[in-house]
Design an enzyme around this catalytic site. Structure first.
Site, short mmCIF file in Angstrom:
data_model
loop_
_atom_site.label_atom_id
_atom_site.label_comp_id
_atom_site.label_asym_id
_atom_site.label_seq_id
_atom_site.Cartn_x
_atom_site.Cartn_y
_atom_site.Cartn_z
N LYS A 13 5.54 -7.23 3.65
CA LYS A 13 6.55 -6.99 3.79
C LYS A 13 6.95 -5.95 4.60
O LYS A 13 7.82 -5.34 5.33
CB LYS A 13 7.84 -6.96 2.11
CG LYS A 13 7.42 -7.89 1.25
CD LYS A 13 8.40 -7.95 0.16
CE LYS A 13 7.59 -7.11 -0.61
NZ LYS A 13 6.27 -6.74 -0.60
N ARG A 88 14.43 -6.82 -7.01
CA ARG A 88 13.17 -7.61 -7.68
C ARG A 88 13.35 -8.24 -9.48
O ARG A 88 12.82 -8.74 -9.82
CB ARG A 88 12.17 -6.59 -7.77
CG ARG A 88 11.49 -6.18 -6.81
CD ARG A 88 10.86 -4.63 -7.13
NE ARG A 88 9.42 -4.18 -7.46
CZ ARG A 88 8.65 -3.94 -6.25
NH1 ARG A 88 9.20 -4.08 -5.15
NH2 ARG A 88 7.33 -4.30 -6.33
N ARG A 127 -6.34 -2.30 1.78
CA ARG A 127 -5.22 -1.31 2.49
C ARG A 127 -5.21 0.39 2.34
O ARG A 127 -5.11 0.68 1.79
CB ARG A 127 -3.72 -1.85 1.82
CG ARG A 127 -2.69 -0.96 2.04
CD ARG A 127 -1.47 -1.20 2.18
NE ARG A 127 -0.75 -1.41 0.24
CZ ARG A 127 0.48 -1.70 0.00
NH1 ARG A 127 0.63 -2.13 0.87
NH2 ARG A 127 0.22 -1.98 -1.55
N ARG A 159 -2.88 4.04 -1.92
CA ARG A 159 -2.29 3.82 -3.25
C ARG A 159 -2.65 4.11 -4.10
O ARG A 159 -3.44 3.26 -4.38
CB ARG A 159 -1.03 3.16 -2.99
CG ARG A 159 0.17 3.36 -2.14
CD ARG A 159 1.00 2.23 -1.77
NE ARG A 159 1.69 0.61 -2.21
CZ ARG A 159 2.49 0.33 -2.58
NH1 ARG A 159 3.40 -0.19 -0.94
NH2 ARG A 159 2.42 -0.66 -3.67
N ARG A 170 1.00 -6.44 -11.34
CA ARG A 170 1.69 -6.19 -10.54
C ARG A 170 2.24 -7.38 -9.65
O ARG A 170 3.41 -7.83 -9.63
CB ARG A 170 1.83 -5.78 -8.78
CG ARG A 170 1.88 -3.83 -8.69
CD ARG A 170 1.15 -2.86 -8.06
NE ARG A 170 1.56 -3.39 -6.68
CZ ARG A 170 0.63 -3.17 -5.52
NH1 ARG A 170 -0.80 -2.76 -5.85
NH2 ARG A 170 1.35 -3.08 -4.21
#
Ligand code: AP5
Ligand code: MG
Ligand code: ZN
Length: 212
Positions: A13, A88, A127, A159, A170
């Protein structure tokens, strides 16, 4: 153009949002980025949110609804907006419908970036993020210079919620609380699903084609 970018954690996203925001000249509104900026700045909101974010849980709806309402009233949203990471939950989607009705800006499309779970874990664990919102991947999307953001020259970081335990949580939260929105927007007839596997630029081209 009023767009929601939808998809599981790691679907791409943020990666696609930066491109779309430049292409259509509309602001990229990422609730994750807004919350992380608050965590960095040590605001009360940031302190409250961090407790949920670090373990991969959703920050309470009323907090997010407040954030999104004030953000959508910003003058830069008059040509349109690109939401990334909101809504969400069903209550968040209902609140969004209400806000958009109030300001007379209905949603044009919800773009659902579809990527299977087994790919998501690899994407998230490799990431590297920048404070400017750009994200890279050590293998699939590496920056030109190791550890440095191509877009702004900032230092890349990992992160706190890209650790295995938080990633699993998640994905679980996505499937129970967020995935029902596929039906919600499917019924209204404004959801378009994009295959999120493949080259980043090819996916961007598919999204642009879908928008035209
Ligand atoms: P948020 O920041 O929104 O995280 P997320 O939804 O978990 O999504 P990500 O940002 O992890 O994934 P992405 O789809 O943006 O993927 P990216 O482009 O980076 O939310 C974080 C937290 O904030 C939540 O857990 C919650 O606590 C809170 N929060 C935020 N919004 C909320 C809300 N509305 N309500 C309640 N709480 C909220 O790409 C991932 C990786 O893959 C990168 O390394 C990238 O380089 C790579 N990649 C991208 N595309 C490709 C490709 N095509 N092929 C290979 N690799 C690719
Ligand atoms: Mg993101
Ligand atoms: Zn940057």
């Amino acid at each position: 153009m009023n767009i929601v970018l939808f998809g599981p954690p790691g679907a791409g996203k943020g990666t696609q949002a930066i491109k779309l925001s430049g292409h259509y000249n509309i602001p990229h509104i990422s609730t994750g980025d807004i919350l992380r900026a608050n965590v960095r700045d040590g605001t009360e909101l940031g302190r409250e949110a961090k407790v949920f974010m670090d373990v991969g849980k959703l920050v309470p709806d009323e907090v997010l609804i407040g954030i999104i309402k004030s953000r959508l009233l910003g003058p830069d949203c008059s040509p349109g907006f690109l939401l990334d990471g909101y809504p969400r939950t069903i209550p968040q989607a209902d609140a969004l419908t209400g806000i958009l009705e109030e300001i007379g800006k209905p949603l044009d499309v919800v773009l659902n970036i579809d990527v299977p779970d087994e790919k998501l874990v690899t994407r998230l664990s490799g990431r590297r993020m920048c404070q400017c919102g750009a994200s890279f991947h050590v293998e699939f999307n590496s920056p030109k210079q190791d550890g440095i953001c191509d877009a702004c020259g900032g230092e890349l970081y990992q992160r706190d919620d890209d650790k295995e335990e938080a990633i699993i949580q998640r994905l679980e939260v996505y499937s129970t609380q967020t995935q029902p929105l596929i039906d919600y927007y499917g019924k209204i007839g404004i959801m378009v699903t994009i295959d999120g596997i493949g080259d980043i630029d090819d996916i961007f081209a598919d999204i642009c084609k879908a928008l035209e």
